[in-house]
Design a protein around this motif. Structure first.
Motif, PDB file in Angstrom:
ATOM      1  N   GLY A 442       8.004  -5.148  -3.659  1.00 19.30           N
ATOM      2  CA  GLY A 442       8.096  -5.272  -2.211  1.00 19.30           C
ATOM      3  C   GLY A 442       9.385  -4.741  -1.620  1.00 19.30           C
ATOM      4  N   MET A 488      10.317  -3.255   4.408  1.00 21.17           N
ATOM      5  CA  MET A 488      10.225  -4.122   3.247  1.00 21.17           C
ATOM      6  C   MET A 488      11.589  -4.754   2.976  1.00 21.17           C
ATOM      7  SD  MET A 488       7.777  -1.915   0.667  1.00 21.17           S
ATOM      8  CE  MET A 488       8.709  -0.416   0.799  1.00 21.17           C
ATOM      9  N   THR A 494       8.282   1.613   5.320  1.00 15.54           N
ATOM     10  CA  THR A 494       6.916   1.693   4.807  1.00 15.54           C
ATOM     11  C   THR A 494       6.245   2.952   5.332  1.00 15.54           C
ATOM     12  OG1 THR A 494       5.989   0.464   6.665  1.00 15.54           O
ATOM     13  CG2 THR A 494       6.731  -0.818   4.771  1.00 15.54           C
ATOM     14  N   PHE A 514       4.817  -2.390  -3.817  1.00 17.87           N
ATOM     15  CA  PHE A 514       4.655  -3.835  -3.691  1.00 17.87           C
ATOM     16  C   PHE A 514       4.313  -4.501  -5.022  1.00 17.87           C
ATOM     17  CE2 PHE A 514       3.931  -2.117   0.511  1.00 17.87           C
ATOM     18  CZ  PHE A 514       4.577  -3.014   1.344  1.00 17.87           C
ATOM     19  N   SER A 546       1.688  -9.433  -7.787  1.00 19.92           N
ATOM     20  CA  SER A 546       1.275  -8.568  -6.690  1.00 19.92           C
ATOM     21  C   SER A 546       0.773  -7.236  -7.232  1.00 19.92           C
ATOM     22  CB  SER A 546       2.458  -8.333  -5.744  1.00 19.92           C
ATOM     23  OG  SER A 546       2.103  -7.403  -4.722  1.00 19.92           O
ATOM     24  N   GLY A 549      -0.074  -5.705  -2.755  1.00 18.19           N
ATOM     25  CA  GLY A 549       0.609  -6.555  -1.794  1.00 18.19           C
ATOM     26  C   GLY A 549      -0.327  -6.985  -0.680  1.00 18.19           C
ATOM     27  N   ARG A 551       0.139  -7.203   2.497  1.00 12.46           N
ATOM     28  CA  ARG A 551       0.185  -6.352   3.686  1.00 12.46           C
ATOM     29  C   ARG A 551      -0.783  -5.182   3.576  1.00 12.46           C
ATOM     30  NH1 ARG A 551       6.407  -4.975   4.976  1.00 12.46           N
ATOM     31  NH2 ARG A 551       5.339  -3.594   6.446  1.00 12.46           N
TER      32      ARG A 551
END
Length: 841
Positions: A442, A488, A494, A514, A546, A549, A551
């Protein structure tokens, strides 16, 4: 080709006044210290570095290796590197074939004495053995004749030496080399003369004809040798040929995307100086005239300038031009924003992994041009740490970023002609951020000290956030805005996003940034990412691990339901979501599993496959240095979608997919009967239906031709044809040395091509069907929602006026038909046992 001096200076683009008696500007203030230079000839290459602004990048007629070790500074050219051999190549004037003479001269001196070791001079006739006509190859792989002086007191032409006078002043001297081709060889004469008149001359005849590039050269017997400066250089003679097409810069290249009426374009510049212009202008050709669209500021760290144009009309080709003023001259870079292919199939080029051993990949680039894809995808490893033939610099940060940029520019130099005229998707992977493997946690940072303990078997990013953000900006700045731009950890940017082009909807994600690292599931030292024995049950999976992730999973959940402007859906990531390679590395070691793959953690990986199959999404990726066609499995064999892992552009670290050689059990071998195909279970518990694999040969180590070696190591590229009308996907894998002028099986790998249907990307077996939909309007979006869980079961733009929805458990369902104001919902629908039952919409 001979040109007049004024025309020559204009073409050179340096705007340097021509002086009748050019002197080192540093020496000019004291007449006693002037170094004599013979009068200039009428036609020649001439650069006075004192007339240029300070900057790292020297100019479009030059290419430095390593780039960051050369700079215009203190009104001269200075070298600050530590490599044994470093060159500043002259690109636009070369030594041609045949008889003739040439002269090269320079004023130069000692910048830093490091133990009275090191040399300086010229390199002549620089050519690459594999690709002797390529200037790009010559800069990185070319061999030539070294001529110059060293601090041990020698004047040299390769191994021939002449002793310099005692007390020769290395701080300030003049070096001249003359050559003449006599037909049987080349007679070379070098003269070194210092500021007080001490001189030495060496003559030597080398066999053959010196053809190719010439360069300034800093040369030593060991690293961290002494460094030198240059005040000016001259090159002239009947053997010298002007090649303006070899120039590179100052606008190095451009990349753009087009999505849902928005054009985004990034111009990549080299490290220009603070006194150079800091703006780039974008123009479009309208009705025969260039019209200014915008001016963009150059980012002072990434040296990019990004433009966004909304409400773009993609119904026709439009020429664009980037303009930049440097050294009192305007420079242009032109390309075409292509007409979006809406009434025909979309041809997609998939590329990955550019190890410099195959640079500049000329046969592959030429073939890619023949394939003429509508859009390109570079899925990662656009560079490797060792590209360029010199190591990475991890710190300090400013040097590390320049080091990255020098290697990144090799990518643009190789593929720039393809990039200028078509949309390009580009995503970084592990080597792009200077890590052999990457589990980004992440955006978590990791110190150099901690990272060195296990190198790339530890989660986190070792380079600074600013470095990583430069990578993101240079490679992804031209892509549509990030779905969620929230930084992040460590303030790393990102870039995962959604792009629609040619009626294909692309979800672009990172399967590295991530992801959890191996230390979360395995203890020990060394390569804990390599499974040299089977993993224990549950060892590599846990709720707190993860994969993409949350998101990015939320993004994919929204994406599978968003069909605006699209008939088909494709997921783009860096690597495939399985472990299908069996053997790794120079020793061809068998591994039960490699954590540098998308095969784990299985529960989180399964969730991603479950999500994308709801939209019948195809998956394209790379990274593995091995082309594969695979169908995924989740709960039972082949209940997922299909994926294509494209060949590496140029394979470095070798891998093989040869499960049959280690007696791994399989089922369901395809009809073609090729070995190493069928349904195998990998070391993470995934059932992978391997339809095709393109393995390297085992004899590549003995191949000295770089292009033939790339071929033997299974290098190439992928072509995927999305027929958005018929809803089919054709998958092709093209070899590095394919001859696309002939229709031959040797151009591709065994098992290719393969054509699948869009619907094949959801392999679930239904337990029943809902009533048949008969729709007044064809090609509508249909969504099936489970009323008990409110989860989307399936979504796609159907083909035609009829559709029979599949479901996978008992219950009541809501059907959502259409988009926007025409959307209709029908609730309470259940599985029907009547094949004639119809719902009219």
């Amino acid at each position: 080709m001979k040109i007049k001096r004024r025309k020559f200076m204009q073409n050179l683009g340096l705007a340097v006044p021509v002086l009748a008696s050019p002197l080192n500007p540093i020496l000019a203030s004291n007449p006693r210290e002037r170094t004599h230079i013979p009068p200039l000839q009428a036609e020649q290459f001439k650069t006075d570095f004192g007339k240029l602004n300070e900057r790292v990048w020297i100019g479009s007629s030059f290419w430095a290796v390593p780039m960051e070790d050369w700079a215009i500074k203190n009104r001269r050219l200075e070298f600050s590197g530590v490599e044994k051999q470093s060159r500043l190549h002259i690109l636009t004037y070369v030594l041609g074939e045949g008889q003739g003479d040439f002269t090269m001269a320079a004023n130069l001196g000692l910048l830093e004495n490091k133990g009275h070791t090191g040399g300086v001079g010229f390199a002549l006739g620089i050519r690459d053995h594999t690709d002797p006509t390529s200037v790009k190859a010559a800069c990185y792989f070319g061999k030539g004749i070294s001529i110059g002086v060293n601090l041990e007191g020698d004047l040299y032409i390769d191994d021939r030496k002449e002793t310099l006078p005692i007390g020769f002043d290395f701080d300030n001297f003049y070096l001249q080399m003359k050559g003449r081709n006599t037909g049987n060889g080349t007679r070379l004469t070098i003269e070194a003369r210092d500021s007080i008149g001490k001189k030495a001359i060496l003559e030597h005849t080398v066999s053959g004809d010196l053809v190719g590039l010439v360069a300034l050269e800093n040369k030593g017997k060991q690293k961290k040798g002494s460094a030198f400066w240059w005040a000016d250089i001259q090159l002239s003679g009947t053997k010298v040929q002007y090649r303006p097409e070899n120039a590179f810069g100052p606008i190095l290249w451009a990349m753009y995307t087009l999505s849902r009426g928005q054009l985004k374009l990034t111009a990549q510049l080299p490290p220009v100086g603070t006194k150079d212009s800091q703006q780039v202008e974008l123009q479009f050709l309208r009705n025969g005239k260039w019209i200014k669209a915008a001016k963009g500021q150059i980012d002072p760290v990434s040296f990019t300038s990004t433009f966004t144009v909304d409400d773009w009309d993609a119904s026709e080709d439009v020429q664009y031009r980037l303009r930049y003023s440097l050294d009192k001259k305007w420079h242009s870079y032109e390309g075409v924003v292509r007409q979006e292919p809406l009434g025909r199939a979309l041809i997609f080029g998939g590329l990955t992994c550019q190890h410099a051993m195959g640079f500049p990949y000329r046969p592959l680039v030429e073939n890619l041009g023949k394939s003429n894809p509508d859009i390109l995808y570079f899925s990662g490893d656009q560079l490797y740490e060792g590209n360029g033939g010199y190591p990475i610099k991890r710190e300090p940060e400013d040097k590390a970023i320049l080091n990255y940029l020098g290697k990144w520019y090799m990518f643009g130099w190789a593929f720039g002609e393809m990039l200028r005229n078509r949309p390009t998707i580009c995503t970084p992977d592990d080597h792009d951020v200077y890590q052999g493997n990457l589990w980004g946690e992440g955006g978590e940072g990791i110190s150099f000290e901690e990272w060195k303990k296990v190198r790339d078997a530890h989660g986190g990013l070792v380079q600074t956030p600013n470095f990583v953000n430069v990578v993101n900006k240079t490679q992804c700045g031209h892509m549509p805005a990030a779905y969620d731009p929230t930084p992040m950890k460590s303030d790393i940017s990102t870039w995962y996003t959604h792009l629609v082009y040619g009626k294909v909807s692309f979800a672009i994600v990172s399967d590295r940034l991530f992801k959890s690292g191996p230390e979360m599931v395995r203890e020990g030292e060394g390569r804990i990412d390599h499974l040299t024995e089977p993993a224990k049950p549950g060892e590599l999976d846990a709720d707190d691990l993860s994969f993409l992730g949350q998101r990015q999973l939320d993004f994919l959940t929204d994406w599978v339901a968003d069909w605006k402007g699209a008939n088909m859906k494709v997921l783009l990531s860096q690597t495939l979501f399985s472990n299908v390679g069996t053997h790794h590395g120079p020793e061809k070691q068998f591994l039960f599993g490699d954590l540098d793959s998308g095969g784990w953690p299985k529960s989180k990986r399964d969730k991603v496959i479950e999500t994308i199959r709801k939209a019948c999404a195809f998956h394209i990726n790379g990274d593995q240095h091995l082309p594969f066609i695979v169908q995924y499995s989740v709960d039972e064999p082949r209940d997922g979608g299909w994926t294509f892992c494209t060949p590496a552009i140029s394979t470095g670290y070798p891998r093989w997919g040869q499960p049959d050689s280690v007696n791994l059990p399989f089922t369901d071998r395809p009809e073609h009967g090729l070995p190493n195909t069928g349904c195998y279970r990998d070391g993470f518990g995934n059932d992978n239906y391997i339809y095709a694999v393109g393995n390297p040969t085992d004899d590549f180590d003995g191949e000295t031709n770089r292009y033939k070696r790339a071929q033997k190591k299974a290098s190439g590229y992928g072509i995927i044809t999305f027929d958005t009308l018929e809803r089919t996907i054709k998958i092709e894998a093209i070899r590095f040395l394919a001859d696309l002028n002939t229709d031959s099986e040797a151009n591709t790998y065994p098992g290719w091509p393969l054509t699948i249907r869009q619907s094949d990307n959801d392999g679930r077996r239904p337990i029943g069907y809902l009533p048949k939909l008969v729709m007044a309007t064809p090609d509508q979006v249909v969504k099936v929602v489970n009323e008990d869980t409110q989860e989307l079961v399936h979504a796609m733009r159907v083909k035609g006026n009829t559709y029979i929805p599949k479901v996978y458990e008992q219950g009541k369902y809501t059907l959502v038909i259409g988009e926007g104001g025409t959307k209709k919902e029908i609730k309470g629908i259940e599985i029907t046992t009547d094949p004639q039952e119809v719902i009219a919409v």
